[in-house]
Write a protein that holds these residues in place. Sequence first.
Motif, PDB file in Angstrom:
ATOM      1  N   LEU A 172      30.925 -43.185 -17.705  1.00 19.69           N
ATOM      2  CA  LEU A 172      31.784 -42.001 -17.692  1.00 19.69           C
ATOM      3  C   LEU A 172      31.884 -41.504 -16.253  1.00 19.69           C
ATOM      4  CD1 LEU A 172      33.266 -39.670 -19.242  1.00 19.69           C
ATOM      5  CD2 LEU A 172      31.027 -38.557 -19.457  1.00 19.69           C
ATOM      6  N   VAL A 173      33.116 -41.451 -15.729  1.00 24.28           N
ATOM      7  CA  VAL A 173      33.329 -41.082 -14.341  1.00 24.28           C
ATOM      8  C   VAL A 173      34.234 -39.859 -14.267  1.00 24.28           C
ATOM      9  CG1 VAL A 173      34.084 -41.851 -12.062  1.00 24.28           C
ATOM     10  CG2 VAL A 173      33.174 -43.525 -13.707  1.00 24.28           C
ATOM     11  N   PHE A 174      33.766 -38.826 -13.574  1.00 26.29           N
ATOM     12  CA  PHE A 174      34.580 -37.643 -13.297  1.00 26.29           C
ATOM     13  C   PHE A 174      35.009 -37.694 -11.829  1.00 26.29           C
ATOM     14  CE2 PHE A 174      32.057 -36.370 -16.923  1.00 26.29           C
ATOM     15  CZ  PHE A 174      32.913 -35.573 -17.677  1.00 26.29           C
ATOM     16  N   ASN A 175      36.312 -37.504 -11.582  1.00 26.39           N
ATOM     17  CA  ASN A 175      36.853 -37.534 -10.222  1.00 26.39           C
ATOM     18  C   ASN A 175      37.420 -36.167  -9.856  1.00 26.39           C
ATOM     19  OD1 ASN A 175      36.389 -40.374  -9.744  1.00 26.39           O
ATOM     20  ND2 ASN A 175      38.048 -40.765 -11.201  1.00 26.39           N
ATOM     21  N   PHE A 176      37.100 -35.712  -8.650  1.00 25.41           N
ATOM     22  CA  PHE A 176      37.482 -34.384  -8.190  1.00 25.41           C
ATOM     23  C   PHE A 176      38.516 -34.487  -7.078  1.00 25.41           C
ATOM     24  CE2 PHE A 176      32.850 -34.423  -9.170  1.00 25.41           C
ATOM     25  CZ  PHE A 176      32.933 -33.823 -10.415  1.00 25.41           C
ATOM     26  N   TYR A 177      39.343 -33.467  -6.941  1.00 23.55           N
ATOM     27  CA  TYR A 177      40.368 -33.468  -5.902  1.00 23.55           C
ATOM     28  C   TYR A 177      39.814 -33.047  -4.551  1.00 23.55           C
ATOM     29  CZ  TYR A 177      40.832 -28.344  -6.176  1.00 23.55           C
ATOM     30  OH  TYR A 177      40.607 -26.998  -6.137  1.00 23.55           O
ATOM     31  N   LYS A 178      38.538 -32.637  -4.525  1.00 18.96           N
ATOM     32  CA  LYS A 178      37.910 -32.197  -3.284  1.00 18.96           C
ATOM     33  C   LYS A 178      36.409 -32.484  -3.401  1.00 18.96           C
ATOM     34  CE  LYS A 178      37.069 -27.545  -5.066  1.00 18.96           C
ATOM     35  NZ  LYS A 178      37.254 -26.093  -4.868  1.00 18.96           N
ATOM     36  N   PRO A 179      35.671 -32.472  -2.294  1.00 21.80           N
ATOM     37  CA  PRO A 179      34.218 -32.624  -2.400  1.00 21.80           C
ATOM     38  C   PRO A 179      33.609 -31.473  -3.190  1.00 21.80           C
ATOM     39  CG  PRO A 179      34.954 -32.980  -0.140  1.00 21.80           C
ATOM     40  CD  PRO A 179      36.128 -32.430  -0.901  1.00 21.80           C
ATOM     41  N   VAL A 180      32.700 -31.799  -4.077  1.00 22.09           N
ATOM     42  CA  VAL A 180      32.066 -30.813  -4.953  1.00 22.09           C
ATOM     43  C   VAL A 180      30.548 -30.942  -4.829  1.00 22.09           C
ATOM     44  CG1 VAL A 180      31.779 -30.057  -7.358  1.00 22.09           C
ATOM     45  CG2 VAL A 180      34.009 -30.844  -6.569  1.00 22.09           C
ATOM     46  N   PRO A 181      29.817 -29.837  -4.676  1.00 24.07           N
ATOM     47  CA  PRO A 181      28.355 -29.919  -4.640  1.00 24.07           C
ATOM     48  C   PRO A 181      27.811 -30.578  -5.901  1.00 24.07           C
ATOM     49  CG  PRO A 181      29.104 -27.711  -4.076  1.00 24.07           C
ATOM     50  CD  PRO A 181      30.306 -28.449  -4.565  1.00 24.07           C
ATOM     51  N   GLU A 182      26.748 -31.333  -5.753  1.00 22.74           N
ATOM     52  CA  GLU A 182      26.213 -32.064  -6.899  1.00 22.74           C
ATOM     53  C   GLU A 182      25.797 -31.126  -8.029  1.00 22.74           C
ATOM     54  OE1 GLU A 182      23.026 -35.627  -7.923  1.00 22.74           O
ATOM     55  OE2 GLU A 182      23.121 -34.779  -5.900  1.00 22.74           O
ATOM     56  N   GLN A 183      25.162 -29.989  -7.688  1.00 21.09           N
ATOM     57  CA  GLN A 183      24.735 -29.059  -8.731  1.00 21.09           C
ATOM     58  C   GLN A 183      25.923 -28.540  -9.531  1.00 21.09           C
ATOM     59  OE1 GLN A 183      21.312 -29.748  -8.891  1.00 21.09           O
ATOM     60  NE2 GLN A 183      21.223 -27.596  -9.494  1.00 21.09           N
ATOM     61  N   LEU A 184      26.998 -28.210  -8.836  1.00 21.88           N
ATOM     62  CA  LEU A 184      28.187 -27.700  -9.527  1.00 21.88           C
ATOM     63  C   LEU A 184      28.848 -28.801 -10.338  1.00 21.88           C
ATOM     64  CD1 LEU A 184      29.955 -25.191  -9.955  1.00 21.88           C
ATOM     65  CD2 LEU A 184      31.379 -25.989  -8.059  1.00 21.88           C
ATOM     66  N   ALA A 185      28.894 -30.008  -9.773  1.00 27.08           N
ATOM     67  CA  ALA A 185      29.477 -31.133 -10.513  1.00 27.08           C
ATOM     68  C   ALA A 185      28.720 -31.373 -11.810  1.00 27.08           C
ATOM     69  CB  ALA A 185      29.460 -32.392  -9.642  1.00 27.08           C
ATOM     70  N   LEU A 186      27.403 -31.316 -11.748  1.00 33.74           N
ATOM     71  CA  LEU A 186      26.595 -31.503 -12.956  1.00 33.74           C
ATOM     72  C   LEU A 186      26.861 -30.390 -13.964  1.00 33.74           C
ATOM     73  CD1 LEU A 186      23.265 -32.525 -11.214  1.00 33.74           C
ATOM     74  CD2 LEU A 186      24.641 -33.994 -12.690  1.00 33.74           C
ATOM     75  N   PHE A 187      26.941 -29.178 -13.472  1.00 33.89           N
ATOM     76  CA  PHE A 187      27.174 -28.024 -14.347  1.00 33.89           C
ATOM     77  C   PHE A 187      28.512 -28.134 -15.059  1.00 33.89           C
ATOM     78  CE2 PHE A 187      28.319 -23.345 -14.613  1.00 33.89           C
ATOM     79  CZ  PHE A 187      27.481 -23.077 -15.674  1.00 33.89           C
TER      80      PHE A 187
END
Length: 582
Positions: A182-197
């Motif tokens: 399962l891969v989530f892709n973001f339009y900008k760099p995202v902090p790992e903690q926020l990405a996990l949340f």
Amino acid sequence: MRGIAVISVLFAVMFAGCSGKGRVSGSSAGDSTLVIAMLGDANYLNPVIGASVTSRNVYGLLYPGLLKSEFDTTSGLLNFVALEKKLRESAEHGSGKKTAGALARTWKMSEDHRSITYMLRSDARWNDGTPITSHDFKFTYELYANPVIASPRQQYLAELIGAEKGEIDFDKAIETPDDTTLVFNFYKPVPEQLALFHTTLTPLPKHVWKEVPPQEFRHSPLNQDPLGAGPYVLQDWQKQQQIVLASNPMSNLPKPGTIPRIMFRIVPDYTVRLAQLQTGAVDVVENIKPEDFDGLEAAKAAVEIKPVGLRVYDYVGWSNIDRNAYHQDGTIKPHPLFGSATVRRALTLAIDRQSILDGYLGEYGVVASTDISPSLKWAYNDAVVPYSYDPAESIRLLEKEGWMPGPDGIREKNGRKFSFVLFTNAGNERRNFASVIIQQNLREIGIDCQLDVQESNVFFENLRLRKIDAWMAGWSIGLEIDPLDSWGSDLEKSRFNFTGYQNPKIDELCELAKAELNPLDARPYWMEYQEILHHDQPTTFLYWIKETQGFNKRIEGEELNILSTFYNIDDWTLSPSASVAE
């Protein structure tokens, strides 16, 4: 002691919950049902739309989670844990306890912080035997994003590809190359903690829900008959009475719940909840009033009181916008009473918050300044001091805004009286106590505040639909700071922004803070955020609560922390030597 020696209540307790279809009754020693008293019913047993406290407590036991979370009390940071790490920790420490009930074996953040990849376990199944796959997550995230469904968690998707243009491109934003990737892709760099949340929202089974049109989602019969994969399954749901869960023999996430049955009994009246805890008719009651501790001890009740906090605060909400204009054609204009930040500060100054604490919570409450808890030590701004009780300054500010005393003593402006109804939900003794003091405080400065109590689900639905102008409620904060769902200026996406508060600077600070790859580097933005929120007072933040939870001593293994009273409920056991009277 008030709430203890009430004979009529005790007789009512003795006969409560002993008959009716699907009803689980208490018994003598060795009773296998854990009974939890809740003040309100669930609204939905569905993680996409469920918003009440009871809903979250129940669906958290029915559905699987991607990761487990842990709270670092030293720093106030929320950490996430995958299955493989828990297995290693369990082996290293020789723990006999269960490992994490997590679907993700592990995860990897990309070097550019624009994607996060989860590797899922291959042996997890929904209760009908269908494998849980990455496709369930992608499908469910599309439900969370759907404006027709109007999930209160839409802001969790704000970093996915396409969100910056107003519509997520799910073909690019979430990839499912195989069933366990399962891969989530973001339009900008995202902090790992926020990405996990933001990427650990609870999934629904695609094969069951895929035929339900979005416009029918909230009304689907599947909401009453949830197909999950957690440690428990729904056995019975009698609206406004009880929800009964049974241990799930199918669960391997990591195992069925230890206690055979859990009943969430709906008991709106605090006095009845307390009496049922004393007699043993229920096993858990949250938010025991400190003034009742001595009475429980004197009655020799088999009860332990355990404090936990600070995660929950009470507040008075003010509709910042004219809700009638907003509902009519989407027009945003200031509310005729509460649209001015100066007026809202005056209202806060008029409320004797310390008096409420002294009369109810005592040492178990702390006056609040904003919605960032003192427990989040890394981000808390202790230089922002809560407004003191100052009715004279409150009057000065009101009159500066043109609110002058009328012939009957009620303040008026342009022919309109400063008169409104303050709503709250039934069954919360603390808020009932506070609302009476608030009414008196406001009357003393020439404001007419009437009180109205609504059944909990009606009240929270009215909040969701922005149907009321002033209310008293509580909030359990997320431990990963992301307040745009509460204060974001896009009112269609910020479903918890019941006040309609809009401030572009708040939006900007939240985005800047979320862009920092190390959460500690975001501290300066959260400092300024608190200063602005304190100035604008979109709500009157009343007090943080050190919750005092009551447990029957027959419960063993409970571990309270700021994450939840029921943090490890699927590991609790019931002592066969204790008894339950019902």
